[in-house]
Structure formats: structure tokens, C-alpha cells
Scaffold this active site. Structure first.
Site, mmCIF file in Angstrom:
data_model
loop_
_atom_site.group_PDB
_atom_site.id
_atom_site.type_symbol
_atom_site.label_atom_id
_atom_site.label_comp_id
_atom_site.label_asym_id
_atom_site.label_seq_id
_atom_site.Cartn_x
_atom_site.Cartn_y
_atom_site.Cartn_z
ATOM 1 N N SER A 11 11.396 2.472 2.299
ATOM 2 C CA SER A 11 11.789 1.361 3.171
ATOM 3 C C SER A 11 10.774 0.213 3.170
ATOM 4 C CB SER A 11 12.009 1.873 4.592
ATOM 5 O OG SER A 11 10.789 2.391 5.110
ATOM 6 N N LYS A 33 10.281 8.503 4.756
ATOM 7 C CA LYS A 33 9.707 9.782 5.194
ATOM 8 C C LYS A 33 9.029 9.738 6.554
ATOM 9 C CE LYS A 33 5.641 9.876 2.135
ATOM 10 N NZ LYS A 33 4.909 10.693 1.192
ATOM 11 N N TYR A 43 1.194 -3.191 5.400
ATOM 12 C CA TYR A 43 -0.261 -3.354 5.426
ATOM 13 C C TYR A 43 -0.748 -4.545 4.604
ATOM 14 C CZ TYR A 43 -0.910 1.206 7.684
ATOM 15 O OH TYR A 43 -0.895 2.247 8.575
ATOM 16 N N GLY A 46 -3.199 -10.327 2.219
ATOM 17 C CA GLY A 46 -3.454 -11.617 1.578
ATOM 18 C C GLY A 46 -2.221 -12.486 1.435
ATOM 19 N N GLU A 112 -6.880 -16.423 -4.378
ATOM 20 C CA GLU A 112 -7.515 -15.103 -4.487
ATOM 21 C C GLU A 112 -8.082 -14.935 -5.893
ATOM 22 O OE1 GLU A 112 -4.479 -12.321 -3.273
ATOM 23 O OE2 GLU A 112 -4.716 -12.841 -1.173
ATOM 24 N N ASP A 219 5.245 10.273 -4.496
ATOM 25 C CA ASP A 219 6.414 11.171 -4.546
ATOM 26 C C ASP A 219 7.451 10.759 -5.590
ATOM 27 O OD1 ASP A 219 5.139 12.310 -2.386
ATOM 28 O OD2 ASP A 219 6.544 11.557 -0.888
ATOM 29 N N HIS A 240 -9.644 -1.754 -4.620
ATOM 30 C CA HIS A 240 -9.915 -3.033 -3.966
ATOM 31 C C HIS A 240 -11.404 -3.073 -3.651
ATOM 32 C CE1 HIS A 240 -9.745 -6.490 -1.373
ATOM 33 N NE2 HIS A 240 -8.457 -6.647 -1.646
ATOM 34 N N ARG A 287 -10.577 -8.373 -9.528
ATOM 35 C CA ARG A 287 -10.997 -7.207 -8.736
ATOM 36 C C ARG A 287 -11.697 -6.098 -9.496
ATOM 37 N NH1 ARG A 287 -5.732 -6.289 -5.168
ATOM 38 N NH2 ARG A 287 -6.191 -8.282 -4.256
ATOM 39 N N HIS A 348 -6.451 1.358 -4.195
ATOM 40 C CA HIS A 348 -5.597 0.354 -3.552
ATOM 41 C C HIS A 348 -4.201 0.265 -4.159
ATOM 42 C CE1 HIS A 348 -4.840 -3.321 -1.327
ATOM 43 N NE2 HIS A 348 -4.632 -4.000 -2.438
ATOM 44 N N ARG A 383 -3.896 -5.623 -12.190
ATOM 45 C CA ARG A 383 -2.973 -6.505 -11.458
ATOM 46 C C ARG A 383 -3.711 -7.697 -10.862
ATOM 47 N NH1 ARG A 383 -1.303 -6.723 -5.732
ATOM 48 N NH2 ARG A 383 -2.961 -5.222 -5.425
HETATM 49 P P1 FAD Z 1 6.038 0.615 0.097
HETATM 50 O O1 FAD Z 1 6.022 -0.618 0.889
HETATM 51 O O2 FAD Z 1 4.803 1.393 0.022
HETATM 52 O O3 FAD Z 1 7.161 1.565 0.685
HETATM 53 C C1 FAD Z 1 7.280 2.901 0.223
HETATM 54 C C2 FAD Z 1 8.334 3.604 1.046
HETATM 55 O O4 FAD Z 1 8.713 4.819 0.416
HETATM 56 C C3 FAD Z 1 7.907 3.966 2.461
HETATM 57 O O5 FAD Z 1 8.980 3.689 3.318
HETATM 58 C C4 FAD Z 1 7.722 5.485 2.394
HETATM 59 O O6 FAD Z 1 7.942 6.157 3.601
HETATM 60 C C5 FAD Z 1 8.810 5.837 1.401
HETATM 61 N N1 FAD Z 1 8.636 7.132 0.741
HETATM 62 C C6 FAD Z 1 7.652 7.512 -0.103
HETATM 63 N N2 FAD Z 1 7.884 8.765 -0.542
HETATM 64 C C7 FAD Z 1 9.028 9.183 0.054
HETATM 65 C C8 FAD Z 1 9.782 10.383 0.016
HETATM 66 N N3 FAD Z 1 9.414 11.444 -0.704
HETATM 67 N N4 FAD Z 1 10.911 10.457 0.765
HETATM 68 C C9 FAD Z 1 11.303 9.423 1.523
HETATM 69 N N5 FAD Z 1 10.635 8.249 1.599
HETATM 70 C C10 FAD Z 1 9.514 8.141 0.867
HETATM 71 N N6 FAD Z 1 0.287 -6.772 -2.458
HETATM 72 C C11 FAD Z 1 0.446 -8.111 -2.534
HETATM 73 O O7 FAD Z 1 1.190 -8.609 -3.379
HETATM 74 N N7 FAD Z 1 -0.209 -8.924 -1.665
HETATM 75 C C12 FAD Z 1 -1.049 -8.452 -0.715
HETATM 76 O O8 FAD Z 1 -1.604 -9.217 0.052
HETATM 77 C C13 FAD Z 1 -1.247 -7.063 -0.637
HETATM 78 N N8 FAD Z 1 -2.100 -6.545 0.275
HETATM 79 C C14 FAD Z 1 -2.190 -5.205 0.404
HETATM 80 C C15 FAD Z 1 -2.987 -4.665 1.416
HETATM 81 C C16 FAD Z 1 -3.048 -3.319 1.624
HETATM 82 C C17 FAD Z 1 -3.926 -2.750 2.702
HETATM 83 C C18 FAD Z 1 -2.289 -2.453 0.785
HETATM 84 C C19 FAD Z 1 -2.316 -0.966 1.001
HETATM 85 C C20 FAD Z 1 -1.513 -2.965 -0.238
HETATM 86 C C21 FAD Z 1 -1.451 -4.335 -0.440
HETATM 87 N N9 FAD Z 1 -0.669 -4.889 -1.443
HETATM 88 C C22 FAD Z 1 -0.526 -6.233 -1.525
HETATM 89 C C23 FAD Z 1 0.161 -4.036 -2.292
HETATM 90 C C24 FAD Z 1 1.603 -4.050 -1.749
HETATM 91 O O9 FAD Z 1 1.564 -3.993 -0.347
HETATM 92 C C25 FAD Z 1 2.427 -2.881 -2.259
HETATM 93 O O10 FAD Z 1 2.290 -2.749 -3.643
HETATM 94 C C26 FAD Z 1 3.899 -3.115 -1.930
HETATM 95 O O11 FAD Z 1 4.062 -3.377 -0.579
HETATM 96 C C27 FAD Z 1 4.713 -1.909 -2.336
HETATM 97 O O12 FAD Z 1 6.002 -2.059 -1.809
HETATM 98 P P2 FAD Z 1 7.081 -0.955 -2.114
HETATM 99 O O13 FAD Z 1 8.349 -1.412 -1.511
HETATM 100 O O14 FAD Z 1 7.064 -0.642 -3.558
HETATM 101 O O15 FAD Z 1 6.542 0.364 -1.388
HETATM 102 C C1 SIN Z 2 -5.778 -8.638 -0.359
HETATM 103 O O1 SIN Z 2 -5.322 -9.250 0.604
HETATM 104 O O2 SIN Z 2 -6.936 -8.747 -0.756
HETATM 105 C C2 SIN Z 2 -4.877 -7.731 -1.094
HETATM 106 C C3 SIN Z 2 -4.068 -8.514 -2.022
HETATM 107 C C4 SIN Z 2 -3.401 -7.616 -3.007
HETATM 108 O O3 SIN Z 2 -3.650 -6.422 -3.056
HETATM 109 O O4 SIN Z 2 -2.621 -8.167 -3.778
#
Ligand code: FAD
Ligand code: SIN
Length: 519
Positions: A11, A33, A43, A46, A112, A219, A240, A287, A348, A383
Site C-alpha cells: 500500500s 501487512k 517515511y 527529501g 540533492e 517479501d 544513506h 551517496r 536505505h 540510485r
Molecule cells: P512501500 O512504500 O515501501 O510500500 C510497501 C508496502 O508493501 C507496504 O504497504 C507493506 O506493508 C506492504 N508489504 C510488504 N510485504 C508484504 C506482504 N508480505 N504482504 C502484504 N503486504 C506487504 N525516495 C525518494 O524518491 N525520495 C525521498 O525523499 C525518499 N526518502 C526516503 C526516506 C526514508 C526514510 C526511506 C526509508 C526511503 C526513502 N525513499 C525516498 C525511498 C522511497 O520512499 C521508497 O523507495 C518508496 O516509497 C517505495 O515505495 P513502494 O510503493 O515501492 O513501497
Molecule cells: C533523503 O531525503 O535524503 C532521501 C532521498 C532519497 O532516498 O531519495
């Protein structure tokens, strides 16, 4: 047994943006999950990278992405994502996400590491939270979308569950949905789907220190691997450089790179500036370079952190652009206008993952992947900051187009058996799982971290084998439980990282090994 047109596992931005777009054409079931908002997306601090003002250009964003990727990005994919990014930003705005603007109404773009222009759209220092908020509001009220919180996807359903022997690289593997554990009552549902999207995010929790929330245990990648799908580039794990040094906190609180973009400078514990020794771009180098430099300084000086100095940044700017960081540091007794911030690198982001083509199709039919779990070719060996949120939404859009075609031709396969848990019993010794998880995190951090070597990788594999065997034995005997599934998945993805790292006989991007010098 439950039937849906589109099964979405995850989600975050990838899962929810996909769900919103396909929901006008059929029934959608989102499985997550924990709760809807516990995602990496929430989370993100940036921001999200896209070309949105006249001084910037696609060419510059493409060039920056290719340079960060260290020569192994898929250039076609880079061009596609960069040029489709502005359109997807419009979608986010349409759904109600808000990005900061200047007094003249133009976007307040941040810079950045590795970016040659100011091109990061952001909402203060909690961009991801804002995006997640906007999407949550939309999915919650869509009549075609069902949301199953506290539901854990255990495994994908393929011909394997009909008794066929399947080999990796087999081009005819089909996905019929997934076995899903309802965590509240421990019942396992068979969810049949015409199409399935894996959007399960990253893997950070296989390391002892990570910025990722606890949901990130790889997963989706492990499920696809077990279903004999193709996985790529797992050796490229991004650390990071600047997570807050605050020992017992998990996840580690991120100090956004945008703060270095606003002028904050890295210093040793004694207050010496060191980054220019490693790269002429100083604290704003990409990075991997910054993380390795910090790692090296800490090891050389025997320090457990370095400092980020933001004291010279205007107080108004600190409070308006970085309110959450300001507040968080204040809570632990650090006034960032007066004192330096102790920081350390933390796991990260995973650049590799489930292999997808330009239409977000995996090697398994009717199965797509988008977001951090997918390997698209955009990031190559490293990345560029803020390129992952944009990749997630662009590839979710690709998956929409594929799924809308495929779900029309596909019908439910109703011969699928229920999950078989005969001869299993409740595991009364959770310590067997928690201890193995801790050992796994130590192995990965100490042997498969920022700097690697052939010997460390070899040792890691030997240690992992022991944990693997113990866990598989326990898994076979135990009633399904989220924690054992997560441990099993974490071991699977760690294995893939170690194996792929061992096969790469060069230092490139995020994979740095002392045995093979950089070309
Ligand atoms: P996610 O947003 O991680 O969602 C994963 C989902 O899968 C969750 O809902 C979880 O519950 C679900 N899930 C996982 N396994 C299962 C399972 N077995 N069964 C059911 N559900 C499951 N990127 C940027 O571009 N800019 C930024 O500024 C940036 N800052 C960041 C800061 C932090 C602290 C972090 C941790 C990451 C950051 N990133 C940033 C990276 C970016 O946030 C992620 O790569 C991106 O949000 C991933 O999105 P997603 O939809 O792929 O997965
Ligand atoms: C950050 O805000 O430094 C994270 C940005 C990212 O992971 O892309």
C-alpha cells in the site's frame, strides 16, 4: 476463496497509484501487512525528482541519473522515466498531494547529491507522508477498492500449486493470485486474481541499522524467487550517509540529503571537514561516495559517528524546510542551530529486485512489479536521490496499462487447492525466530555492508546456510506466522544479495569490494 480482478500486494505509492487507476475497470483488492500508511513511502523525506522548470531539462536529469548509475543503467528506461515524470507529478497533484511553493507560486525545488539542478519537489521534510495521505484518502472511498489491512501475502499461486514441476527461466509460469494470511485470526485465504501487482517495497531490515520501517523484509522478491521468477542486481544496496545516531532507535531517523543541499556540511567528531578529500563535490557528492567516506573516517578514527553541521543555515530555513528534523533533534536534546547532528550511514534502498520489462511485466505471466521491489534498469549500480518515488509511480502506470490488457483475456483458475498446513503446530519458541533475525542482521551489516571483500562474502554465505536450514526446518513444522515468513523472506533476499555480490568481480556503484579495484 476470494476472487478479484486486480490483486495489489502493498500500500505504498506503487500499490496505491496502481489501484486508483485500475479501479475504474474492475474490482481491486489491496493487501497490506500492517496498516495502509506503514510504508517506506510514508517515511520519504527529501522529495520526488522531476523536470518542472525551464532552466532544467530532460537531458540534464537523464545525464545525472546515468552518472549516478555508474554506467549500467538501461538508458532507454532512464529516458522513459525522466520524460514521463512530469505527467505523473500532475496525477499526484490531481489526487491532492501538495508540494511546497515559493511566494511567486513556482515550486520550491530542492537540490540533492548528484543532481545538477534544483529539481526535487517536496513537502517540507515529509514529502512521502504527504503523498501517502493524499492517496489513502482516495483509495479509502473508492467503491471498487477493498483494503485488507493486517493481511500478509505468504506466497504467489502458480502451476506449482496444481502439481506441476516448474523451473526458473520457464516462460510459461502463470500467476493466479496469492495465499494471504489474515494476521488478526491466523486464517489463510486463497485470493484468486486475474492480475497481481507486487508492490512490497524494500529490504532494509535485513541490516542491523536501517532507515526503513519494519515492513521492509523483501517479501515480494522472496515470493517471486520461490515462484521461480527472475531477480536481478541485488548486490546494489544503497546506504544513506546520514541517519541520526541515536543508538537504540529502529528504524534510524533520516536526516535528509536536502539538508546538505541547503548547505549542511559533514565533519569528523573533532570538527574537521573531510569530504573534499574524497570528492570535489564535497558533502553533496553522490551517496555511495559519501557513505564510504564516512565509513572510512569512522573506521580510521575509531569513532562511532560523524557530525552534520547545519548551524550556519538560517533558522527560518531550518524551521520551515526541515520542521520534523528540527523537532526530532530537539526531542533528543540537540538544538541544530547551536549543535552539530551526530550521523551514521544506514541501509536505505535496494536498486535491484524483481526483473521487469518496460511494461512492468515480470518473468511470470499476469504478474507485475513496481516500486522498490522491482528492478527496472533506472538506477543501474546506484540510485540518484529522489528518483525512487518517481520510478514507483511511473512503473505503476506501466503496470496499469499491461494489467488492463491482460485481465480481459485471463480467467480465474478455480482448481487451486487451499493452503496445506497439515502436520504443523504452533511455534511456542519465538526466540528461535528473533535470535536468527538478529544474527542475520549482524551477518549482513558486518560482511555485506558498505565495503565488502571476497572473504567476507564467503563467510556470510557459510553463516547464512546455518540459519537457512534451521529456519526451513522450523517453517515446515510450524503453523504459518508472519514472523517466520518474514525471517524466511529476509534469508532468501540476503542469499540473493550475497550470491550476486560474489559474482560481480569489480567494484561498481554501490558494490564496493576491496578485492577488485574500481575500473
Ligand atoms: P512501500 O512504500 O515501501 O510500500 C510497501 C508496502 O508493501 C507496504 O504497504 C507493506 O506493508 C506492504 N508489504 C510488504 N510485504 C508484504 C506482504 N508480505 N504482504 C502484504 N503486504 C506487504 N525516495 C525518494 O524518491 N525520495 C525521498 O525523499 C525518499 N526518502 C526516503 C526516506 C526514508 C526514510 C526511506 C526509508 C526511503 C526513502 N525513499 C525516498 C525511498 C522511497 O520512499 C521508497 O523507495 C518508496 O516509497 C517505495 O515505495 P513502494 O510503493 O515501492 O513501497
Ligand atoms: C533523503 O531525503 O535524503 C532521501 C532521498 C532519497 O532516498 O531519495
Amino acid at each position: 476463496m476470494k476472487k478479484t480482478d486486480f490483486l495489489v500486494i502493498g500500500s505504498g505509492l506503487a500499490g496505491l497509484s496502481f489501484a486508483l487507476k485500475v479501479a475504474d475497470y474492475g474490482k481491486v483488492c489491496i493487501v497490506t501487512k500492517t496498516n495502509l500508511e506503514e510504508t517506506n513511502t510514508s517515511y520519504a523525506q527529501g522529495g520526488i525528482a522531476a523536470v518542472t522548470y525551464e532552466k532544467d531539462s530532460y537531458e540534464k536529469h537523464i545525464k545525472d541519473t546515468l552518472i549516478a548509475g555508474d554506467g549500467i543503467c538501461d538508458e532507454e528506461v532512464v529516458k522513459m522515466v525522466v520524460s514521463e515524470a512530469p505527467e505523473q507529478i500532475k496525477e499526484l497533484l490531481k489526487w491532492g498531494a501538495k508540494f511546497d511553493k515559493k511566494s511567486d507560486g513556482a515550486f520550491d525545488l530542492a537540490k540533492e547529491g548528484g543532481h545538477s539542478e534544483h529539481r526535487i519537489l517536496h513537502h517540507k521534510d515529509n514529502t512521502g507522508f504527504e503523498i501517502q495521505r493524499a492517496l489513502n484518502e482516495k483509495v479509502k472511498y473508492h467503491k471498487n477498492i477493498e483494503i485488507l489491512e493486517n493481511h500478509f501475502a505468504i506466497d504467489l499461486i502458480t502451476q506449482h500449486h496444481l502439481g506441476s514441476k516448474i523451473k526458473r527461466n520457464n516462460k510459461n509460469i502463470e500467476c493466479y493470485g496469492s495465499y494471504i494470511l489474515n494476521i488478526s485470526n491466523n486464517k489463510i485465504k486463497t485470493v484468486l486474481a486475474k492480475t497481481t501487482l507486487i508492490a512490497t517495497g524494500g529490504i532494509g531490515n535485513i541490516y542491523a541499522t536501517t532507515t526503513n520501517p519494519i515492513i521492509s523484509t523483501g517479501d515480494g522478491i522472496a515470493m517471486v524467487y520461490r515462484a521461480k521468477g527472475l531477480i536481478e542486481n541485488m548486490e546494489f544496496v544503497q546506504f544513506h550517509p546520514t541517519s541520526l545516531y541515536n543508538s537504540n532507535e529502529r528504524p534510524s531517523f533520516l536526516i535528509t540529503e536536502a539538508m546538505r543541499g541547503s548547505g549542511a556540511i559533514l565533519k569528523t567528531k573533532k570538527g574537521n571537514v573531510f569530504m573534499k578529500k574524497y570528492d570535489k563535490r564535497g558533502s553533496l557528492a553522490p551517496r555511495d561516495i559519501v557513505a564510504r567516506a564516512i565509513d572510512n573516517e569512522m573506521k580510521k578514527l575509531g569513532d562511532s559517528f560523524v557530525y552534520l553541521d547545519a548551524r550556519h543555515i538560517d533558522l527560518k530555513e531550518l524551521k520551515s524546510h526541515f520542521p520534523n528534523i528540527y523537532k526530532k533533534c530537539m526531542e533528543i536534546g540537540i538544538d541544530i542551530k547551536k549543535e552539530m547532528i551526530p550521523v551514521i550511514p544506514a541501509a536505505h534502498y535496494l536498486c535491484g529486485g524483481i526483473k521487469v520489462d518496460k511494461s512492468a511485466k515480470t518473468s511470470i505471466k499476469y504478474l507485475y512489479a513496481a516500486g522498490e521491489t522491482a528492478h527496472t534498469g533506472l538506477h543501474g549500480a546506484n540510485r540518484l536521490a529522489s528518483n525512487s518515488l518517481i520510478e514507483a509511480i511511473v512503473y505503476a502506470d506501466k503496470a496499469v496499462k499491461s494489467a488492463l490488457k491482460d485481465f480481459m483475456e485471463n480467467d480465474f483458475n478455480t482448481k487451486i487447492p487451499k493452503w496445506n498446513d497439515k502436520s504443523t503446530s504452533n511455534n511456542e519458541e519465538m526466540i528461535l525466530i528473533t535470535q536468527n533475525f538478529k544474527e542475520l542482521q549482524q551477518i549482513m551489516s558486518n560482511y555485506v555492508g558498505i565495503v565488502r571483500s571476497d572473504l567476507r562474502l564467503k563467510r556470510a554465505l557459510v553463516r547464512l546456510e546455518i540459519i537457512y536450514k534451521e529456519t526451513e526446518n522450523l517453517f515446515k513444522k510450524s503453523k504459518i506466522h508472519k514472523r517466520i515468513c518474514q525471517l524466511r523472506n529476509a534469508i532468501n533476499v540476503s542469499y540473493l544479495i550475497i550470491k550476486m555480490a560474489g559474482m560481480r568481480k569489480e567494484s561498481i556503484g554501490l558494490h564496493y569490494t576491496i578485492n577488485h579495484k574500481k575500473k
